[in-house]
Scaffold this motif. Sequence first.
Motif, PDB file in Angstrom:
ATOM      1  N   ALA A  81     -17.402 -24.130   3.676  1.00 41.03           N
ATOM      2  CA  ALA A  81     -18.398 -23.568   3.285  1.00 41.03           C
ATOM      3  C   ALA A  81     -19.481 -24.604   3.008  1.00 41.03           C
ATOM      4  O   ALA A  81     -20.635 -24.299   3.775  1.00 41.03           O
ATOM      5  N   ALA A 101     -23.716 -19.317   4.069  1.00 37.10           N
ATOM      6  CA  ALA A 101     -22.458 -20.294   3.563  1.00 37.10           C
ATOM      7  C   ALA A 101     -22.544 -20.893   2.220  1.00 37.10           C
ATOM      8  O   ALA A 101     -21.765 -21.002   1.370  1.00 37.10           O
ATOM      9  N   TRP A 205     -16.611 -14.567   7.256  1.00 40.67           N
ATOM     10  CA  TRP A 205     -15.765 -15.763   7.995  1.00 40.67           C
ATOM     11  C   TRP A 205     -15.437 -14.881   9.265  1.00 40.67           C
ATOM     12  O   TRP A 205     -15.385 -15.784  10.182  1.00 40.67           O
TER      13      TRP A 205
END
Length: 312
Positions: A81, A101, A205
């Motif tokens: 991330a 993120a 995701w």
Amino acid sequence: MSSYVPFADSWEARATIRTRPRRVLENDHKLIYPLSRQPLVLGQAFQQHCPQWRDFALVQTLYKFINDIVIFETEIVDRTARRIAKDRFAVAFPFAARYDAMTVVIDEDYHALVAMDFLQQTIALTHIEPITLPAEIELSHAIPAALALAPAHLQDAVELICVAIAENTVTNDVAAFSRDDSVKASVRGMMADHLLDEGRHSSFWARLVRLYWLDADEQDRTRIAAILPVFIGHYLTNAIQKRFDSHLIAKLPVCQAVRAELAAEAAAMDFPIGHQHPLMANIQRFFSQSGMLDSRCVQEALGPLLTPQVRP
């Protein structure tokens, strides 16, 4: 790359780091960890010879669970991330995705902090010190094994998909934990808080993978599909858990004959890696939500890992 719908407003309103108080461990009669998640204590040998050590075994298993969370959040998810957030990823994402993120980085590090707090609280309450805990989790092997098979230009894409699979798997696992009424309210509350964030993360995701997969050419899709069974095979193994259980058994104050019985029962606790594995339904759901399962190459590569009705 297709449009990305950010969740920054949802994070501001609902993220546990912004909205939840500290959870304090209760000194009550409830369990500190679900019995169903440590089959060793439910086994015939344990029930017959050392049921008085149930709470010791459950506390040690909680410590391992906490340790796994810290490794997963800070060494696996955080790494990927953070690279996406700082635009140091081979797969390019829009700024809104990179901002999201960074919220994932903050959430995951906070989850690790909360887990460490619970570790300290549990030691203080029970006076049980942790036995030696694993220095790695299954993903510590599964992701490198997958990356070793990927050509250089696909390594970040493979890493993205591996992390996405894991995040979608752990979300459903956490959900089951948070609903177990036999467990202390603070522990369930910690898991419910975690779940609130992880539900957002799993969607994030899956969305990133969908964006990538839609734009990937067929040759790259086929190469990645061939790697998926290797990753899943490493990810779903329970070798680390078995080593931990063996170490736990060695710490129980029982005779060698009982220890051998316990070890035999623990060794028999296994789930073959196929479509009936408890976590495969979650993984298959991710492949469907991300659009990967629409690709023939993914269907063919996964083969018997999929439920029969979706096999090619």
